[in-house]
Design a protein around this motif. Sequence first.
Motif, PDB file in Angstrom:
ATOM      1  N   ARG A  97       5.329 -17.189  15.280  1.00 16.34           N
ATOM      2  CA  ARG A  97       6.549 -16.698  14.764  1.00 16.34           C
ATOM      3  C   ARG A  97       7.355 -17.968  14.055  1.00 16.34           C
ATOM      4  O   ARG A  97       6.939 -19.045  14.137  1.00 16.34           O
ATOM      5  N   LEU A  98       8.347 -17.617  13.257  1.00 21.52           N
ATOM      6  CA  LEU A  98       9.275 -18.634  12.788  1.00 21.52           C
ATOM      7  C   LEU A  98      10.686 -18.029  12.962  1.00 21.52           C
ATOM      8  O   LEU A  98      11.016 -16.828  12.668  1.00 21.52           O
ATOM      9  N   ASN A  99      11.594 -18.926  13.580  1.00 20.52           N
ATOM     10  CA  ASN A  99      13.101 -18.573  14.091  1.00 20.52           C
ATOM     11  C   ASN A  99      13.990 -19.256  13.034  1.00 20.52           C
ATOM     12  O   ASN A  99      15.102 -18.780  12.809  1.00 20.52           O
ATOM     13  N   VAL A 132      13.914 -24.895  -2.283  1.00 14.66           N
ATOM     14  CA  VAL A 132      14.741 -24.024  -1.575  1.00 14.66           C
ATOM     15  C   VAL A 132      14.503 -22.474  -1.739  1.00 14.66           C
ATOM     16  O   VAL A 132      14.145 -21.978  -0.892  1.00 14.66           O
ATOM     17  N   PHE A 133      14.031 -22.380  -2.934  1.00 16.37           N
ATOM     18  CA  PHE A 133      13.774 -20.967  -3.148  1.00 16.37           C
ATOM     19  C   PHE A 133      12.463 -20.704  -2.761  1.00 16.37           C
ATOM     20  O   PHE A 133      12.395 -19.665  -2.020  1.00 16.37           O
ATOM     21  N   LEU A 134      11.289 -21.328  -2.760  1.00 16.66           N
ATOM     22  CA  LEU A 134       9.999 -20.977  -2.304  1.00 16.66           C
ATOM     23  C   LEU A 134      10.065 -21.035  -0.708  1.00 16.66           C
ATOM     24  O   LEU A 134       9.584 -20.001  -0.173  1.00 16.66           O
ATOM     25  N   GLY A 135      10.940 -22.082  -0.285  1.00 22.17           N
ATOM     26  CA  GLY A 135      10.936 -22.185   1.246  1.00 22.17           C
ATOM     27  C   GLY A 135      11.513 -20.728   1.883  1.00 22.17           C
ATOM     28  O   GLY A 135      11.068 -20.074   2.777  1.00 22.17           O
ATOM     29  N   THR A 136      12.591 -20.258   1.125  1.00 18.67           N
ATOM     30  CA  THR A 136      13.290 -19.166   1.772  1.00 18.67           C
ATOM     31  C   THR A 136      12.575 -17.905   1.343  1.00 18.67           C
ATOM     32  O   THR A 136      12.447 -16.922   2.259  1.00 18.67           O
ATOM     33  N   LYS A 137      11.728 -17.776   0.214  1.00 21.88           N
ATOM     34  CA  LYS A 137      11.011 -16.613  -0.362  1.00 21.88           C
ATOM     35  C   LYS A 137      10.078 -16.249   0.794  1.00 21.88           C
ATOM     36  O   LYS A 137       9.924 -15.039   1.287  1.00 21.88           O
ATOM     37  N   HIS A 138       9.314 -17.157   1.297  1.00 28.59           N
ATOM     38  CA  HIS A 138       8.273 -17.014   2.161  1.00 28.59           C
ATOM     39  C   HIS A 138       8.568 -17.043   3.656  1.00 28.59           C
ATOM     40  O   HIS A 138       7.893 -16.479   4.465  1.00 28.59           O
ATOM     41  N   MET A 143      10.134 -14.095   9.375  1.00 29.36           N
ATOM     42  CA  MET A 143      11.319 -13.972  10.268  1.00 29.36           C
ATOM     43  C   MET A 143      11.646 -12.619  10.388  1.00 29.36           C
ATOM     44  O   MET A 143      11.744 -12.212  11.651  1.00 29.36           O
ATOM     45  N   GLN A 144      11.189 -11.687   9.501  1.00 23.59           N
ATOM     46  CA  GLN A 144      11.665 -10.368   9.842  1.00 23.59           C
ATOM     47  C   GLN A 144      10.631  -9.567  10.753  1.00 23.59           C
ATOM     48  O   GLN A 144      11.031  -8.728  11.719  1.00 23.59           O
ATOM     49  N   LYS A 145       9.483 -10.335  10.699  1.00 24.38           N
ATOM     50  CA  LYS A 145       8.480  -9.934  12.082  1.00 24.38           C
ATOM     51  C   LYS A 145       8.937 -10.151  13.297  1.00 24.38           C
ATOM     52  O   LYS A 145       8.605  -9.620  14.418  1.00 24.38           O
ATOM     53  N   ASN A 146      10.045 -11.012  13.337  1.00 27.74           N
ATOM     54  CA  ASN A 146      10.173 -11.462  14.790  1.00 27.74           C
ATOM     55  C   ASN A 146      11.929 -11.020  14.715  1.00 27.74           C
ATOM     56  O   ASN A 146      12.652 -11.826  15.623  1.00 27.74           O
ATOM     57  N   ASN A 147      12.237 -10.035  14.277  1.00 33.38           N
ATOM     58  CA  ASN A 147      13.808  -9.535  14.347  1.00 33.38           C
ATOM     59  C   ASN A 147      14.485 -10.786  14.066  1.00 33.38           C
ATOM     60  O   ASN A 147      15.657 -10.834  14.702  1.00 33.38           O
ATOM     61  N   GLN A 189      22.518  -6.977   3.868  1.00 31.78           N
ATOM     62  CA  GLN A 189      22.422  -5.677   3.420  1.00 31.78           C
ATOM     63  C   GLN A 189      20.953  -5.077   3.891  1.00 31.78           C
ATOM     64  O   GLN A 189      21.192  -3.818   4.276  1.00 31.78           O
ATOM     65  N   ALA A 190      20.244  -5.835   4.120  1.00 29.67           N
ATOM     66  CA  ALA A 190      18.960  -5.449   4.470  1.00 29.67           C
ATOM     67  C   ALA A 190      19.009  -5.075   5.927  1.00 29.67           C
ATOM     68  O   ALA A 190      17.908  -4.551   6.796  1.00 29.67           O
ATOM     69  N   ARG A 191      19.827  -5.729   6.702  1.00 34.28           N
ATOM     70  CA  ARG A 191      20.100  -5.625   7.933  1.00 34.28           C
ATOM     71  C   ARG A 191      18.919  -6.316   8.715  1.00 34.28           C
ATOM     72  O   ARG A 191      18.461  -5.751   9.745  1.00 34.28           O
ATOM     73  N   ASN A 192      18.367  -7.388   8.539  1.00 37.23           N
ATOM     74  CA  ASN A 192      17.162  -7.859   8.881  1.00 37.23           C
ATOM     75  C   ASN A 192      17.651  -9.196   9.860  1.00 37.23           C
ATOM     76  O   ASN A 192      16.518  -9.570  10.412  1.00 37.23           O
ATOM     77  N   ASN A 193      18.724  -9.334  10.172  1.00 36.13           N
ATOM     78  CA  ASN A 193      19.324 -10.103  11.329  1.00 36.13           C
ATOM     79  C   ASN A 193      19.043 -11.581  10.804  1.00 36.13           C
ATOM     80  O   ASN A 193      18.471 -12.680  11.785  1.00 36.13           O
TER      81      ASN A 193
END
Length: 276
Positions: A97-99, A132-138, A143-147, A189-193
């Motif tokens: 996971r990544l938090n 910053v773009f690349l780190g965030t993109k991936h 993060m979505q997988k872990n809510n 907007q994606a409500r992905n927390n």
Amino acid sequence: MSTNISFNHSKVSSAVNIKNKVAIITGAGSGIGRACANLFAQEGAIVIVADINEKLGKEVASEISAKGFVADFIKLDVTDESSWVNVYKFVQENHSRLNILVNNAGIAFGGSITELSLEDWRRLMAINLDGVFLGTKHAIPLMQKNNGGSIVNVSSASGIVGSPTAAAYCTSKGGVRLFTKAVALECAQARNNIRVNSIHPGAVATPMFEKGPTWSDFVNQMGGLEGAWKKIAESTPLGRVAEPQEIANAILFLASDASSFMTGSELIIDGGFTAQ
Ligand SMILES: NC(=O)c1ccc[n+]([C@@H]2O[C@H](COP(=O)([O-])OP(=O)(O)OC[C@H]3O[C@@H](n4cnc5c(N)ncnc54)[C@H](O)[C@@H]3O)[C@@H](O)[C@H]2O)c1
């Protein structure tokens, strides 16, 4: 769009708690990133020290492990997408996971715009902005997988106000500021927390300035290293530069659930510099 109104205030966390959270900190081999890695580990996070400088990065991971906390070093060049993919593969395989992601790696140099080469301009943008773009993109899919999760982008006071001898640096840090807001809105907007915020330090006592090509000229003009730092401190209303720990404290707050209603915001830690 549905509005989720909740009157259950007991759900809101007041603690700056990151215990057992998996946190990647880029540029954690030195300065602010190093202070942040040590603080996060001390607060119970599993810290991934990610830096292009293997020697420094390994040193920080060992320093943390020696204190009985948890840290791994992984080599990362933030400008290289395959390097990022490798880091996330490592995180997924080892921690599942990544938090938290702290996009901290960066470089700075000053000098007149008429003397700045395109090569240096591009190098600075590649590290400070592409990174910053690349780190965030991936990070987002993981993060979505872990809510959900928290992304903290290290911008600068120079991302808010201009500086006459730092056009490239100001451009990159201004870019980080608005990139943060746009991605924060996309995530909301994606409500992905996933929350995304930027921090804006003023002058901090780290080796960053010393690596810039014009630092030695500045030091000579100021009659030595002490004079150079004194000059920088004098431009700050609090009359001093910050310790890396003071910036790490703010990053910890944004990384934790204590800042749960903050996204797309800019936290300024500059001793009053931009209040002038
Ligand atoms: N020091 C300040 O006064 C100050 C003020 C405002 C903002 N900042 C920002 O804070 C962040 C950290 O700066 P610092 O002062 O701790 O600097 P620093 O030079 O002490 O540390 C930067 C770290 O980034 C790493 N790095 C450089 N290029 C990299 C790459 N391509 N891939 C991965 N890692 C790389 C370096 O090896 C180093 O460990 C930067 O983004 C900087 O712009 C610093």
